[in-house]
Write a protein that holds these residues in place. Sequence first.
Motif, PDB file in Angstrom:
ATOM      1  N   ALA A 173      15.250  22.445  -7.600  1.00 35.08           N
ATOM      2  CA  ALA A 173      14.589  23.398  -8.505  1.00 35.08           C
ATOM      3  C   ALA A 173      14.412  24.761  -7.841  1.00 35.08           C
ATOM      4  CB  ALA A 173      13.240  22.843  -8.933  1.00 35.08           C
ATOM      5  N   SER A 174      14.939  25.797  -8.490  1.00 35.80           N
ATOM      6  CA  SER A 174      14.840  27.167  -7.995  1.00 35.80           C
ATOM      7  C   SER A 174      13.553  27.782  -8.538  1.00 35.80           C
ATOM      8  CB  SER A 174      16.070  27.967  -8.459  1.00 35.80           C
ATOM      9  OG  SER A 174      16.075  29.258  -7.905  1.00 35.80           O
ATOM     10  N   LEU A 175      12.502  27.807  -7.729  1.00 35.41           N
ATOM     11  CA  LEU A 175      11.155  28.059  -8.226  1.00 35.41           C
ATOM     12  C   LEU A 175      10.795  29.533  -8.342  1.00 35.41           C
ATOM     13  CD1 LEU A 175       9.029  25.347  -6.382  1.00 35.41           C
ATOM     14  CD2 LEU A 175      10.271  25.173  -8.547  1.00 35.41           C
ATOM     15  N   ILE A 176      10.019  29.832  -9.390  1.00 34.08           N
ATOM     16  CA  ILE A 176       9.383  31.137  -9.501  1.00 34.08           C
ATOM     17  C   ILE A 176       8.270  31.227  -8.456  1.00 34.08           C
ATOM     18  CG2 ILE A 176       9.907  31.495 -11.944  1.00 34.08           C
ATOM     19  CD1 ILE A 176       6.426  30.420 -11.012  1.00 34.08           C
ATOM     20  N   THR A 177       7.797  32.446  -8.226  1.00 32.48           N
ATOM     21  CA  THR A 177       6.602  32.653  -7.416  1.00 32.48           C
ATOM     22  C   THR A 177       5.496  33.147  -8.343  1.00 32.48           C
ATOM     23  OG1 THR A 177       7.918  33.301  -5.482  1.00 32.48           O
ATOM     24  CG2 THR A 177       5.578  33.871  -5.459  1.00 32.48           C
ATOM     25  N   PRO A 178       4.435  32.368  -8.530  1.00 28.75           N
ATOM     26  CA  PRO A 178       3.354  32.816  -9.421  1.00 28.75           C
ATOM     27  C   PRO A 178       2.453  33.835  -8.727  1.00 28.75           C
ATOM     28  CG  PRO A 178       2.876  30.633  -8.586  1.00 28.75           C
ATOM     29  CD  PRO A 178       4.204  31.015  -8.015  1.00 28.75           C
ATOM     30  N   PHE A 179       2.231  34.976  -9.393  1.00 32.25           N
ATOM     31  CA  PHE A 179       1.371  36.024  -8.847  1.00 32.25           C
ATOM     32  C   PHE A 179       0.159  36.251  -9.737  1.00 32.25           C
ATOM     33  CE2 PHE A 179       5.647  37.376  -7.351  1.00 32.25           C
ATOM     34  CZ  PHE A 179       5.426  37.296  -5.980  1.00 32.25           C
ATOM     35  N   GLY A 223      14.743  18.199  -4.994  1.00 33.91           N
ATOM     36  CA  GLY A 223      14.368  19.164  -3.976  1.00 33.91           C
ATOM     37  C   GLY A 223      13.827  20.418  -4.648  1.00 33.91           C
ATOM     38  N   ILE A 224      13.201  21.285  -3.847  1.00 31.98           N
ATOM     39  CA  ILE A 224      12.690  22.546  -4.372  1.00 31.98           C
ATOM     40  C   ILE A 224      13.183  23.701  -3.516  1.00 31.98           C
ATOM     41  CG2 ILE A 224      10.641  21.565  -5.476  1.00 31.98           C
ATOM     42  CD1 ILE A 224       9.020  22.483  -3.016  1.00 31.98           C
ATOM     43  N   GLY A 225      13.430  24.827  -4.172  1.00 32.11           N
ATOM     44  CA  GLY A 225      13.847  26.040  -3.482  1.00 32.11           C
ATOM     45  C   GLY A 225      12.808  27.122  -3.674  1.00 32.11           C
ATOM     46  N   ILE A 226      12.328  27.713  -2.592  1.00 29.20           N
ATOM     47  CA  ILE A 226      11.301  28.753  -2.692  1.00 29.20           C
ATOM     48  C   ILE A 226      11.850  30.085  -2.177  1.00 29.20           C
ATOM     49  CG2 ILE A 226       9.433  27.098  -2.488  1.00 29.20           C
ATOM     50  CD1 ILE A 226       9.082  28.035   0.416  1.00 29.20           C
ATOM     51  N   GLY A 227      11.364  31.160  -2.789  1.00 30.14           N
ATOM     52  CA  GLY A 227      11.794  32.490  -2.391  1.00 30.14           C
ATOM     53  C   GLY A 227      13.228  32.825  -2.720  1.00 30.14           C
TER      54      GLY A 227
END
Length: 294
Positions: A9-15, A40-44
Amino acid sequence: MNKPFGVQASLITPFNNDGSVKEEAFRKHISWQIESGVHGIGIGPNTGEFVNLEFHDIKKLIDIAVDEAKKRVPVTVGALSPSMKYNLEIIKYAKEAGASYVLVQAPYYLPPSADKLIDYFKILGAVGIPMIIFNHPYKTPFNLTVDIIEKLFCIDTFVSMKEVDMNMGNNVLRLECLHANGRTYLQGEEYMALYHYIHGGDGAFPALGNIAPQLCVGLYNACKAGKIEEALKLHMDMLYLGQAVYVENYPSGLKEAMEMVGRDGGVTREPLGKVSPSSRLKIENALRKINLIK
């Protein structure tokens, strides 16, 4: 060395509105993804607004993700800057923090020559954490052909490739080359995922998983089980959804859709703004069409 597969999963970054990271929302999002069956997860990544993240943000996201994942699934960290020095800082921190993989791409804006590109990936790979090389011909000046890829197999930490080239003929040749040399091949364009899986592709990095991880996991499972009719239905649902959310101020459309399905994606960082009222209506209609909202 482990290699990534399945739905990463290509994750958003919550702000928050002040631009700070919404830690609790990010933790809940990670656990929801894992509970929904992602591999799996992908961050940034680009979806996570990498270009708007400072190093202290990235370190915080890595720490949260590794802690929240608790080794249930691998964590991939994006190191996608045009600066080699900055990418090395990210990669070293990711390794020390216990991340599983790093996602890297060719430098852009001031790109090196083709021969220096190989050296660039060698330097990043020497840090010692498994590396996924992102072929991104639409945002970088390189399209990594089989000839270039073959020169990268000397890098032991190069374990997989993420792809967004829309030429399926090129992709099949890359897949054959990567598989022959023990690497996995992951699709980065949801529109191409069905064809990628049918040809033997190993997984994907879907941004739509932020809204509907069950669709992305379902498509992967259906293709791998040979259930093509089911896969076609899921593929069409993802097409409808993608056409609605991939609009201005990306990834604002993803975050709007997340809010509509009851998930907290926060806001985007400036200078990115919200989607237009007309785009918001299209997102709402698409979610209804594929039965994600009533």
